[in-house]
Design an enzyme around this catalytic site. Structure first.
Site, PDB file in Angstrom:
ATOM      1  N   PRO A  22       0.986  -1.291  -0.183  1.00  0.00           N
ATOM      2  CA  PRO A  22      -0.048  -0.352   0.015  1.00  0.00           C
ATOM      3  C   PRO A  22       0.741   1.057  -0.174  1.00  0.00           C
ATOM      4  O   PRO A  22       0.856   2.445  -0.161  1.00  0.00           O
ATOM      5  CB  PRO A  22      -1.047   0.148   1.128  1.00  0.00           C
ATOM      6  CG  PRO A  22      -0.741  -1.157   2.055  1.00  0.00           C
ATOM      7  CD  PRO A  22       0.534  -1.854   0.949  1.00  0.00           C
ATOM      8  N   ASP A  35      -9.258   1.248 -25.217  1.00  0.00           N
ATOM      9  CA  ASP A  35      -9.495   1.751 -23.788  1.00  0.00           C
ATOM     10  C   ASP A  35      -9.642   2.455 -23.486  1.00  0.00           C
ATOM     11  O   ASP A  35      -8.906   3.873 -23.810  1.00  0.00           O
ATOM     12  CB  ASP A  35      -8.954   0.555 -23.259  1.00  0.00           C
ATOM     13  CG  ASP A  35      -8.988  -0.886 -23.284  1.00  0.00           C
ATOM     14  OD1 ASP A  35      -9.784  -0.973 -23.810  1.00  0.00           O
ATOM     15  OD2 ASP A  35      -8.133  -1.077 -23.068  1.00  0.00           O
ATOM     16  N   ARG A  73      -3.018  -8.843 -21.353  1.00  0.00           N
ATOM     17  CA  ARG A  73      -4.180  -8.925 -22.170  1.00  0.00           C
ATOM     18  C   ARG A  73      -2.891  -7.412 -22.997  1.00  0.00           C
ATOM     19  O   ARG A  73      -4.349  -7.094 -23.923  1.00  0.00           O
ATOM     20  CB  ARG A  73      -5.538  -8.050 -21.517  1.00  0.00           C
ATOM     21  CG  ARG A  73      -4.599  -6.699 -21.057  1.00  0.00           C
ATOM     22  CD  ARG A  73      -6.413  -6.397 -20.226  1.00  0.00           C
ATOM     23  NE  ARG A  73      -7.878  -6.042 -21.437  1.00  0.00           N
ATOM     24  CZ  ARG A  73      -7.419  -4.703 -21.697  1.00  0.00           C
ATOM     25  NH1 ARG A  73      -6.529  -4.040 -22.014  1.00  0.00           N
ATOM     26  NH2 ARG A  73      -8.332  -4.340 -22.645  1.00  0.00           N
ATOM     27  N   GLU A  95       1.970  -7.442   8.592  1.00  0.00           N
ATOM     28  CA  GLU A  95       2.006  -6.117   8.760  1.00  0.00           C
ATOM     29  C   GLU A  95       3.447  -5.465   7.537  1.00  0.00           C
ATOM     30  O   GLU A  95       3.517  -4.706   7.582  1.00  0.00           O
ATOM     31  CB  GLU A  95       2.692  -5.795  10.553  1.00  0.00           C
ATOM     32  CG  GLU A  95       2.191  -5.681  11.458  1.00  0.00           C
ATOM     33  CD  GLU A  95       0.355  -5.025  11.271  1.00  0.00           C
ATOM     34  OE1 GLU A  95       0.542  -3.941  10.902  1.00  0.00           O
ATOM     35  OE2 GLU A  95      -0.153  -5.699  10.814  1.00  0.00           O
TER      36      GLU A  95
HETATM   37  C1  9D3 Z   1      -3.041  -3.979   9.473  1.00  0.00           C
HETATM   38  C2  9D3 Z   1      -1.544  -3.421   8.898  1.00  0.00           C
HETATM   39  N1  9D3 Z   1      -1.649  -2.199   8.180  1.00  0.00           N
HETATM   40  C3  9D3 Z   1      -2.037  -1.240   8.587  1.00  0.00           C
HETATM   41  C4  9D3 Z   1      -3.478  -0.632   8.082  1.00  0.00           C
HETATM   42  C5  9D3 Z   1      -1.181  -2.007   6.585  1.00  0.00           C
HETATM   43  C6  9D3 Z   1      -0.968  -2.546   6.250  1.00  0.00           C
HETATM   44  C7  9D3 Z   1      -0.218  -3.578   6.087  1.00  0.00           C
HETATM   45  C8  9D3 Z   1       0.237  -5.043   4.958  1.00  0.00           C
HETATM   46  C9  9D3 Z   1      -2.110  -2.992   5.345  1.00  0.00           C
HETATM   47  C10 9D3 Z   1      -2.126  -3.883   3.899  1.00  0.00           C
HETATM   48  C11 9D3 Z   1      -1.189  -4.753   3.739  1.00  0.00           C
HETATM   49  C12 9D3 Z   1      -1.519  -6.011   2.822  1.00  0.00           C
HETATM   50  N2  9D3 Z   1      -2.220  -5.341   1.516  1.00  0.00           N
HETATM   51  C13 9D3 Z   1      -1.024  -5.480   0.471  1.00  0.00           C
HETATM   52  O1  9D3 Z   1      -0.117  -6.226   0.587  1.00  0.00           O
HETATM   53  C14 9D3 Z   1      -1.036  -4.759  -0.495  1.00  0.00           C
HETATM   54  C15 9D3 Z   1      -1.838  -3.046  -1.193  1.00  0.00           C
HETATM   55  C16 9D3 Z   1      -3.244  -2.851  -0.641  1.00  0.00           C
HETATM   56  O2  9D3 Z   1      -3.635  -2.897   0.776  1.00  0.00           O
HETATM   57  N3  9D3 Z   1      -3.276  -1.780  -1.207  1.00  0.00           N
HETATM   58  C17 9D3 Z   1      -3.498  -1.316  -2.495  1.00  0.00           C
HETATM   59  N4  9D3 Z   1      -2.687  -1.638  -3.050  1.00  0.00           N
HETATM   60  C18 9D3 Z   1      -2.343  -2.729  -2.606  1.00  0.00           C
HETATM   61  S1  9D3 Z   1      -0.745  -3.915  -3.565  1.00  0.00           S
HETATM   62  C19 9D3 Z   1      -0.708  -4.674  -2.293  1.00  0.00           C
END
Ligand code: 9D3
Length: 257
Positions: A90, A170, A155, A117
């Protein structure tokens, strides 16, 4: 040929994705190889341990350096070509269609999926080339993001359906949303297909579609219009769309009043 290797604790999820649909076809035709690396097979204790408590305390677990580093090294070896390692997180840069398009030219994409985490920062420092996100919402792990990115890249590859005909038209590759689509029947539950689409007048249909495209973008994704460079004709079509909407609104008010 494009090779994708996904490092994950859920290889069966990625394998299931790879045996259906567009990715299956791309693999069958020899354009794509999709590998999975089971992170747990690189565990430090031989019993599948790949995470540990965070230094400094706090909730949850962090994925350890050693299994990840070994798994990424193994992933790199699955292609003779140079690999680009992408960590799905994220905190990464949100992907858009331009980024997807760039990824098509990478011969071996290694996609690292986090859980818990997240991963030890030292892996990001030494082993990761690029951090990508799907956007500002919370997933439980990177696997769904890896699949989304692979789908979007595959794709566009030669031999895939999206590569030639539709790809250039697209949404987003043109910077605008697409026009509305209709199929038979002409009338259902009192809802009619716009008359112009039945006219057979190709020039009028093109004009209507462009106007729709502009109008719908203005209504649904005004942020996209900010960056679109519209021709004088486009501006006129958009004005026309707005005028028609106002007229339709006024007519509805007259009918109701
Ligand atoms: C509970 C931990 N989080 C605090 C809010 C941090 C967190 C760590 C790991 C939040 C999400 C994740 C897992 N997410 C992904 O691996 C992830 C992701 C996402 O959550 N949102 C948008 N794109 C992606 S790409 C990988």
């Amino acid at each position: 040929m494009n090779v994708f290797t996904v490092v994950t604790i859920f290889p069966e999820l990625i394998d299931a994705f790879g045996i259906t649909g567009i990715v299956r076809r791309a693999q069958d035709s020899g354009h794509v190889v999709l590998n999975t690396i089971d992170l747990r097979s690189f565990s430090v204790d031989g019993k599948g341990k790949i995470d540990d408590a965070p230094y400094g305390g706090g909730p949850g677990m962090v994925m350890m350096v050693s299994p990840l580093r070994s798994a990424i090294r193994a992933a790199r070896k699955l292609s003779a070509n140079r690999s680009t390692v992408v960590y799905l997180t994220p905190q990464g840069r949100p992907v858009d269609q331009d980024k997807i398009s760039e990824l098509t030219s990478i011969e071996h994409l290694v996609l690292v999926c986090g859980r818990y985490e997240g991963i030890d920062e030292r892996v990001i420092e030494d082993d990761v080339d690029m951090e990508l996100s799907l956007g500002d919402f919370v997933l439980s792990g990177g696997e769904v993001a890896a699949m989304a990115i692979i789908d979007a890249v595959v794709r566009l590859l030669p031999g895939s359906l999206g590569s030639d005909l539709s790809a250039s038209a697209d949404s987003f590759s043109a910077g605008l949303l697409e026009h509305a689509q209709y199929t038979r029947p002409e009338c259902v539950d009192g809802q009619y297909v716009p008359q112009v689409l039945l006219s057979g007048n190709h020039a009028e249909i093109q004009r209507w579609r462009r106007k729709q495209s502009l109008g719908r973008t203005w209504l649904k994704r005004p942020d996209l219009l900010e960056n679109a460079d519209l021709s004088q004709n486009d501006r006129e079509l958009l004005q026309e769309f707005r005028a028609e909407m106002r007229a339709a609104g006024d007519a509805a008010l007259d009918g109701g009043g």
